[in-house]
Design a protein around this motif. Structure first.
Motif, PDB file in Angstrom:
ATOM      1  N   ASN A   1     -17.062  -9.304  29.849  1.00 28.78           N
ATOM      2  CA  ASN A   1     -17.000  -8.936  28.318  1.00 28.78           C
ATOM      3  C   ASN A   1     -16.883  -7.436  28.139  1.00 28.78           C
ATOM      4  O   ASN A   1     -16.068  -7.070  27.024  1.00 28.78           O
ATOM      5  CB  ASN A   1     -18.122  -9.508  27.817  1.00 28.78           C
ATOM      6  CG  ASN A   1     -18.305 -11.280  27.706  1.00 28.78           C
ATOM      7  OD1 ASN A   1     -16.966 -11.778  27.482  1.00 28.78           O
ATOM      8  ND2 ASN A   1     -19.536 -11.762  27.784  1.00 28.78           N
ATOM      9  N   VAL A   2     -17.593  -6.583  28.677  1.00 26.53           N
ATOM     10  CA  VAL A   2     -17.290  -5.282  28.553  1.00 26.53           C
ATOM     11  C   VAL A   2     -15.808  -4.583  29.041  1.00 26.53           C
ATOM     12  O   VAL A   2     -15.683  -3.859  28.318  1.00 26.53           O
ATOM     13  CB  VAL A   2     -18.471  -4.441  29.480  1.00 26.53           C
ATOM     14  CG1 VAL A   2     -18.191  -3.003  29.626  1.00 26.53           C
ATOM     15  CG2 VAL A   2     -19.980  -4.633  28.916  1.00 26.53           C
TER      16      VAL A   2
ATOM     17  N   MET B   1     -25.484  -8.354  18.054  1.00 20.50           N
ATOM     18  CA  MET B   1     -24.685  -9.548  18.690  1.00 20.50           C
ATOM     19  C   MET B   1     -25.186  -9.757  20.033  1.00 20.50           C
ATOM     20  O   MET B   1     -25.238  -8.721  20.592  1.00 20.50           O
ATOM     21  CB  MET B   1     -23.140  -9.358  18.546  1.00 20.50           C
ATOM     22  CG  MET B   1     -22.796 -10.388  19.167  1.00 20.50           C
ATOM     23  SD  MET B   1     -20.798 -10.630  19.074  1.00 20.50           S
ATOM     24  CE  MET B   1     -20.248  -9.217  20.084  1.00 20.50           C
ATOM     25  N   HIS B   2     -25.619 -11.002  20.230  1.00 20.64           N
ATOM     26  CA  HIS B   2     -25.981 -11.144  21.699  1.00 20.64           C
ATOM     27  C   HIS B   2     -24.807 -12.309  22.320  1.00 20.64           C
ATOM     28  O   HIS B   2     -24.680 -13.186  21.976  1.00 20.64           O
ATOM     29  CB  HIS B   2     -27.310 -11.994  21.959  1.00 20.64           C
ATOM     30  CG  HIS B   2     -27.661 -12.266  23.159  1.00 20.64           C
ATOM     31  ND1 HIS B   2     -28.132 -13.648  23.560  1.00 20.64           N
ATOM     32  CD2 HIS B   2     -27.679 -11.560  24.502  1.00 20.64           C
ATOM     33  CE1 HIS B   2     -28.272 -13.698  24.752  1.00 20.64           C
ATOM     34  NE2 HIS B   2     -28.123 -12.454  25.335  1.00 20.64           N
ATOM     35  N   VAL B   3     -24.189 -11.760  23.366  1.00 19.32           N
ATOM     36  CA  VAL B   3     -23.158 -12.488  24.257  1.00 19.32           C
ATOM     37  C   VAL B   3     -23.706 -13.014  25.576  1.00 19.32           C
ATOM     38  O   VAL B   3     -23.918 -12.251  26.339  1.00 19.32           O
ATOM     39  CB  VAL B   3     -21.879 -11.619  24.136  1.00 19.32           C
ATOM     40  CG1 VAL B   3     -20.882 -12.444  24.802  1.00 19.32           C
ATOM     41  CG2 VAL B   3     -21.424 -11.119  23.145  1.00 19.32           C
ATOM     42  N   ASP B   4     -23.762 -14.294  25.322  1.00 24.63           N
ATOM     43  CA  ASP B   4     -24.201 -14.931  26.612  1.00 24.63           C
ATOM     44  C   ASP B   4     -23.199 -16.046  26.897  1.00 24.63           C
ATOM     45  O   ASP B   4     -23.509 -17.210  27.514  1.00 24.63           O
ATOM     46  CB  ASP B   4     -25.564 -15.706  26.549  1.00 24.63           C
ATOM     47  CG  ASP B   4     -26.278 -16.081  28.192  1.00 24.63           C
ATOM     48  OD1 ASP B   4     -25.576 -15.972  28.902  1.00 24.63           O
ATOM     49  OD2 ASP B   4     -27.211 -16.619  28.225  1.00 24.63           O
ATOM     50  N   GLY B   5     -21.974 -15.739  26.688  1.00 20.80           N
ATOM     51  CA  GLY B   5     -20.722 -16.598  26.925  1.00 20.80           C
ATOM     52  C   GLY B   5     -19.586 -15.755  27.153  1.00 20.80           C
ATOM     53  O   GLY B   5     -19.855 -14.747  27.307  1.00 20.80           O
TER      54      GLY B   5
ATOM     55  N   ASN C   1     -13.379  -6.267  28.575  1.00 25.01           N
ATOM     56  CA  ASN C   1     -12.292  -6.704  27.437  1.00 25.01           C
ATOM     57  C   ASN C   1     -12.698  -5.977  26.351  1.00 25.01           C
ATOM     58  O   ASN C   1     -11.879  -5.718  25.626  1.00 25.01           O
ATOM     59  CB  ASN C   1     -12.791  -8.422  27.056  1.00 25.01           C
ATOM     60  CG  ASN C   1     -12.271  -9.224  28.316  1.00 25.01           C
ATOM     61  OD1 ASN C   1     -10.987  -8.790  28.970  1.00 25.01           O
ATOM     62  ND2 ASN C   1     -12.611 -10.239  28.491  1.00 25.01           N
ATOM     63  N   PHE C   2     -14.062  -5.467  26.261  1.00 19.92           N
ATOM     64  CA  PHE C   2     -14.130  -4.427  24.986  1.00 19.92           C
ATOM     65  C   PHE C   2     -13.349  -3.106  25.256  1.00 19.92           C
ATOM     66  O   PHE C   2     -12.720  -2.568  24.356  1.00 19.92           O
ATOM     67  CB  PHE C   2     -15.720  -4.121  24.862  1.00 19.92           C
ATOM     68  CG  PHE C   2     -16.307  -4.815  23.959  1.00 19.92           C
ATOM     69  CD1 PHE C   2     -16.235  -4.546  22.733  1.00 19.92           C
ATOM     70  CD2 PHE C   2     -17.128  -5.873  24.400  1.00 19.92           C
ATOM     71  CE1 PHE C   2     -17.187  -5.209  21.490  1.00 19.92           C
ATOM     72  CE2 PHE C   2     -17.779  -6.664  23.453  1.00 19.92           C
ATOM     73  CZ  PHE C   2     -17.831  -6.373  21.899  1.00 19.92           C
ATOM     74  N   GLY C   3     -13.293  -2.767  26.473  1.00 18.38           N
ATOM     75  CA  GLY C   3     -12.568  -1.743  26.828  1.00 18.38           C
ATOM     76  C   GLY C   3     -11.111  -1.893  26.641  1.00 18.38           C
ATOM     77  O   GLY C   3     -10.420  -0.876  26.043  1.00 18.38           O
ATOM     78  N   ALA C   4     -10.836  -2.954  27.030  1.00 18.67           N
ATOM     79  CA  ALA C   4      -9.207  -3.356  27.074  1.00 18.67           C
ATOM     80  C   ALA C   4      -8.901  -3.282  25.520  1.00 18.67           C
ATOM     81  O   ALA C   4      -7.519  -3.036  25.113  1.00 18.67           O
ATOM     82  CB  ALA C   4      -8.876  -4.664  27.371  1.00 18.67           C
ATOM     83  N   GLN C   5      -9.649  -3.476  24.574  1.00 18.01           N
ATOM     84  CA  GLN C   5      -9.573  -3.474  23.299  1.00 18.01           C
ATOM     85  C   GLN C   5      -9.698  -1.937  22.638  1.00 18.01           C
ATOM     86  O   GLN C   5      -9.755  -1.890  21.338  1.00 18.01           O
ATOM     87  CB  GLN C   5     -10.461  -4.436  22.259  1.00 18.01           C
ATOM     88  CG  GLN C   5     -10.583  -5.780  22.781  1.00 18.01           C
ATOM     89  CD  GLN C   5      -9.238  -6.551  22.228  1.00 18.01           C
ATOM     90  OE1 GLN C   5      -8.829  -6.254  21.217  1.00 18.01           O
ATOM     91  NE2 GLN C   5      -8.921  -7.443  23.137  1.00 18.01           N
TER      92      GLN C   5
ATOM     93  N   LEU D   1     -25.552  -7.921  26.037  1.00 15.22           N
ATOM     94  CA  LEU D   1     -24.529  -8.715  26.847  1.00 15.22           C
ATOM     95  C   LEU D   1     -25.441  -9.065  28.030  1.00 15.22           C
ATOM     96  O   LEU D   1     -26.246  -8.516  28.705  1.00 15.22           O
ATOM     97  CB  LEU D   1     -23.463  -7.928  27.308  1.00 15.22           C
ATOM     98  CG  LEU D   1     -22.717  -7.656  26.081  1.00 15.22           C
ATOM     99  CD1 LEU D   1     -22.168  -5.924  26.474  1.00 15.22           C
ATOM    100  CD2 LEU D   1     -21.208  -8.171  26.206  1.00 15.22           C
ATOM    101  N   ASP D   2     -25.539 -10.640  28.231  1.00 16.10           N
ATOM    102  CA  ASP D   2     -26.240 -11.101  29.604  1.00 16.10           C
ATOM    103  C   ASP D   2     -25.121 -10.953  30.794  1.00 16.10           C
ATOM    104  O   ASP D   2     -24.102 -10.906  30.430  1.00 16.10           O
ATOM    105  CB  ASP D   2     -26.869 -12.411  29.225  1.00 16.10           C
ATOM    106  CG  ASP D   2     -27.827 -12.794  30.094  1.00 16.10           C
ATOM    107  OD1 ASP D   2     -28.723 -12.076  30.429  1.00 16.10           O
ATOM    108  OD2 ASP D   2     -27.743 -13.937  30.809  1.00 16.10           O
ATOM    109  N   ASP D   3     -25.842 -11.230  31.863  1.00 14.37           N
ATOM    110  CA  ASP D   3     -24.993 -11.451  33.011  1.00 14.37           C
ATOM    111  C   ASP D   3     -24.099 -10.242  33.201  1.00 14.37           C
ATOM    112  O   ASP D   3     -23.105 -10.195  33.895  1.00 14.37           O
ATOM    113  CB  ASP D   3     -23.872 -12.515  33.144  1.00 14.37           C
ATOM    114  CG  ASP D   3     -24.815 -13.760  33.334  1.00 14.37           C
ATOM    115  OD1 ASP D   3     -25.764 -13.965  34.181  1.00 14.37           O
ATOM    116  OD2 ASP D   3     -24.543 -14.931  32.741  1.00 14.37           O
ATOM    117  N   PHE D   4     -24.688  -9.105  33.077  1.00  9.57           N
ATOM    118  CA  PHE D   4     -24.132  -7.701  33.425  1.00  9.57           C
ATOM    119  C   PHE D   4     -24.382  -7.499  34.766  1.00  9.57           C
ATOM    120  O   PHE D   4     -25.286  -6.684  34.989  1.00  9.57           O
ATOM    121  CB  PHE D   4     -24.480  -6.671  32.758  1.00  9.57           C
ATOM    122  CG  PHE D   4     -23.712  -5.196  32.578  1.00  9.57           C
ATOM    123  CD1 PHE D   4     -22.388  -5.287  31.992  1.00  9.57           C
ATOM    124  CD2 PHE D   4     -24.179  -4.357  33.296  1.00  9.57           C
ATOM    125  CE1 PHE D   4     -21.715  -4.172  32.083  1.00  9.57           C
ATOM    126  CE2 PHE D   4     -23.313  -3.156  33.557  1.00  9.57           C
ATOM    127  CZ  PHE D   4     -22.103  -3.035  32.715  1.00  9.57           C
TER     128      PHE D   4
END
Ligand SMILES: C[S@@+](CC[C@H](N)C(=O)[O-])C[C@H]1O[C@@H](n2cnc3c(N)ncnc32)[C@H](O)[C@@H]1O
Length: 234
Positions: free
Chosen positions: A185-186, A147-151, A188-192, A173-176
């Protein structure tokens, strides 16, 4: 005993080196063609309703190398815009002779992509990530390996992502950097509570990129499933 401490920084460089160097000669042989095609996509900006940023040259190379390395059969992407990242992922797969199928969505734009690739590109224009994930699930598709996440991922996305991705799927993931969306996004992954299965591979450093002839920066990070990390004898 004193443990051997390996920082994320050291691990990240080693992992990017492995990814860049697997097919370096082959990718370099195609480099001019790749960047010429990528440049042509800038013309699509004139048709954008929401004219925003696209990926850097270095990030395009990271995506090309990553899809060439991992050879995913199915890919999800959030944030199509003018399709540079979609093209990089598709072309990397083509060069590995591993045709992929990329489902890519964009909430604000309706840009028609006509990419010179043999991989399949399925666009979801004016569609949120949540709606694309639901549509894919309704088609009975699953087992996405990348998966590529640029949003910006939304809370409703996470349960859907979990159902659509394989257990060892690689997430780019872009814009890290800073407080930008890749970091959000990362978090939020952690929060999940999903982060413990991944190693966070930081974007390659400028010095590293310079060695490969790239002189801009990359903000592409990877959530790499720990099970994909193996120590070998050689
Ligand atoms: C930085 S641009 C993507 C650039 C693109 N990857 C490229 O290489 O040209 C980000 C795009 O993502 C879209 N976007 C942001 N969050 C989204 C979401 N949750 N679902 C769908 N699209 C989203 C925005 O509308 C914007 O067009």
């Amino acid at each position: 005993m004193v443990p051997v401490y390996l920082s994320y920084k050291i691990m990240s460089e080693v992992i990017w080196k492995k990814i860049f160097e697997k097919s370096l000669h082959e990718l370099y042989g195609n480099r001019d063609n790749f960047f010429n095609e990528l440049k042509k996509l800038d013309a699509l900006r004139s048709g954008a309703e929401y004219n925003t940023g696209s990926i850097t040259t270095s990030s395009a190379w990271c995506l090309l190398s990553a899809s060439n390395y991992f050879m995913p059969k199915k890919v999800l992407e959030v944030g199509t815009f003018i399709g540079k990242s979609t093209y990089a992922i598709a072309h990397g797969s083509d060069l590995a002779l591993s045709k992929t199928s990329i489902h890519t969505c964009d909430l604000s734009n309706d840009i028609k992509l006509d990419l010179p690739v043999s991989s399949e590109v399925i666009c979801y224009p004016k569609t949120s990530s949540t709606d694309m994930f639901r549509a894919i699930q309704n088609q009975g598709l699953k087992d996405f390996e990348m998966m590529h996440v640029d949003g910006r991922l939304q809370a409703d996305d996470f349960p859907l992502i979990e159902k659509l991705l394989t257990d060892d799927a690689v997430i780019l993931l872009d814009d890290f950097e800073g407080i930008e969306k890749g970091v959000a996004n990362v978090f939020n992954f952690g929060a999940q509570k999903k982060l413990n299965k991944y190693l966070i591979v930081y974007p390659p450093e400028t010095d590293f990129l310079n060695k490969y002839g790239f002189h801009d920066c990359s903000t592409t990070s990877i959530l790499l499933p720990k099970q994909l990390l193996q120590l070998t004898a050689q």
